[in-house]
Design an enzyme around this catalytic site. Structure first.
Site, PDB file in Angstrom:
ATOM      1  N   GLU A 157      -2.223   6.515   3.316  1.00 30.88           N
ATOM      2  CA  GLU A 157      -1.202   7.492   3.733  1.00 30.88           C
ATOM      3  C   GLU A 157      -1.640   8.926   3.418  1.00 30.88           C
ATOM      4  OE1 GLU A 157      -1.094   5.569   1.172  1.00 30.88           O
ATOM      5  OE2 GLU A 157      -0.251   6.613  -0.559  1.00 30.88           O
ATOM      6  N   HIS A 170      -5.090   4.588  -0.885  1.00 31.57           N
ATOM      7  CA  HIS A 170      -3.920   5.280  -0.315  1.00 31.57           C
ATOM      8  C   HIS A 170      -4.204   5.760   1.098  1.00 31.57           C
ATOM      9  CE1 HIS A 170      -1.571   5.916  -4.086  1.00 31.57           C
ATOM     10  NE2 HIS A 170      -2.754   5.842  -4.652  1.00 31.57           N
ATOM     11  N   CYS A 178      -1.716   0.643  -3.778  1.00 34.61           N
ATOM     12  CA  CYS A 178      -1.909   1.077  -5.168  1.00 34.61           C
ATOM     13  C   CYS A 178      -0.827   0.488  -6.085  1.00 34.61           C
ATOM     14  CB  CYS A 178      -1.999   2.592  -5.241  1.00 34.61           C
ATOM     15  SG  CYS A 178      -2.867   3.143  -6.712  1.00 34.61           S
TER      16      CYS A 178
HETATM   17  N1  GLN Z   1      -1.659   3.405 -12.125  1.00 37.16           N
HETATM   18  C1  GLN Z   1      -0.495   3.287 -11.307  1.00 37.16           C
HETATM   19  C2  GLN Z   1       0.364   2.092 -11.700  1.00 37.16           C
HETATM   20  O1  GLN Z   1       0.098   1.396 -12.614  1.00 37.16           O
HETATM   21  C3  GLN Z   1      -0.848   3.183  -9.863  1.00 37.16           C
HETATM   22  C4  GLN Z   1      -1.426   4.494  -9.373  1.00 37.16           C
HETATM   23  C5  GLN Z   1      -1.078   4.831  -7.967  1.00 37.16           C
HETATM   24  O2  GLN Z   1      -0.226   4.213  -7.326  1.00 37.16           O
HETATM   25  N2  GLN Z   1      -1.691   5.876  -7.486  1.00 37.16           N
HETATM   26  O3  GLN Z   1       1.329   1.867 -11.030  1.00 37.16           O
END
Ligand code: GLN
Length: 209
Positions: free
Chosen positions: A191, A189, A96
């Site tokens: 995890e 994610h 992410c």
């Molecule tokens: N929107 C977040 C960012 O720009 C990422 C979101 C996340 O890691 N759950 O870092």
């Protein structure tokens, strides 16, 4: 000297058996990754300082907020050391916000936002977020069915010729998992699901080195 190391994993175990894998611990869901890496057979350690970074065989860049992670990496004087280790071939896995951090180019970042880079791809920040803030989907990751959790997730807009696409998700059949050599990234994610297969995949990548 007391030896607290379990007999099955001697302290001098070669990296091929029990690699030391760090989790960048500036911000984000660090604890969850440490737990999953341990379950996947790695020695998992938090990384906040350049000296700690030097001591790991591979690194997870967790989910969180990439703008904050970038600013903290600069404040903690980790951004350049991170770039150097990635350039030198250290295996790294970004989930992410971590995927954003491993992208060579990003869209919809904030003014001046920088990344560690390493993967020849364009990642669009908060891409799914505009449509659905968070969602779950079953998808194929490197030939395995996984249940993926997306939270204000980015997607990969485009990849260079050396990048393998490992997974796609609806809506839009977007690229959500990629690998380029020792670098792995997912929009989702793993995890948070209790399924260790993505972490095992990464720990195997670290072992291969
Ligand atoms: N929107 C977040 C960012 O720009 C990422 C979101 C996340 O890691 N759950 O870092």
């Amino acid at each position: 000297m007391p030896d607290s190391t379990p007999a099955s994993e001697p302290a001098d175990a070669p990296a091929s058996r029990q690699p030391t894998v760090g989790v960048l611990a500036l911000q984000g869901d660090v604890r969850e990754h440490l737990r999953m890496l341990t379950e996947a057979g790695a020695r998992a350690v938090a990384v906040r300082r350049p000296a700690e970074l030097e001591a790991v065989d591979g690194l997870v860049v967790p989910g969180g907020e990439s703008t904050t992670m970038w600013k903290l990496a600069e404040i903690f004087e980790l951004l350049e050391p991170l770039r150097m280790r990635v350039k030198a071939g250290m295996p790294a896995y970004g989930s992410c916000a971590g995927m954003i951090m491993l992208a060579d180019r990003i869209e919809d970042g904030i003014a001046g936002q920088q990344t560690i880079g390493g993967i020849d791809m364009v990642v669009r920040r908060n891409a799914f977020g505009r449509q659905v803030d968070s969602f779950e989907a079953d998808l194929d990751f490197a030939g395995e069915d996984v249940h993926a959790v997306f939270i204000r997730a980015p997607w990969v807009e485009s990849v260079g010729p050396d990048v393998d696409v490992l997974g796609r998700a609806q809506p839009g059949d977007r690229i959500v998992a990629v690998r380029q050599g020792p670098l792995l990234a997912t929009s989702f994610h793993p995890e948070l699901t209790g399924d260790t297969r993505v972490h095992r995949y990464f720990v195997d990548m670290v072992r291969e080195l």
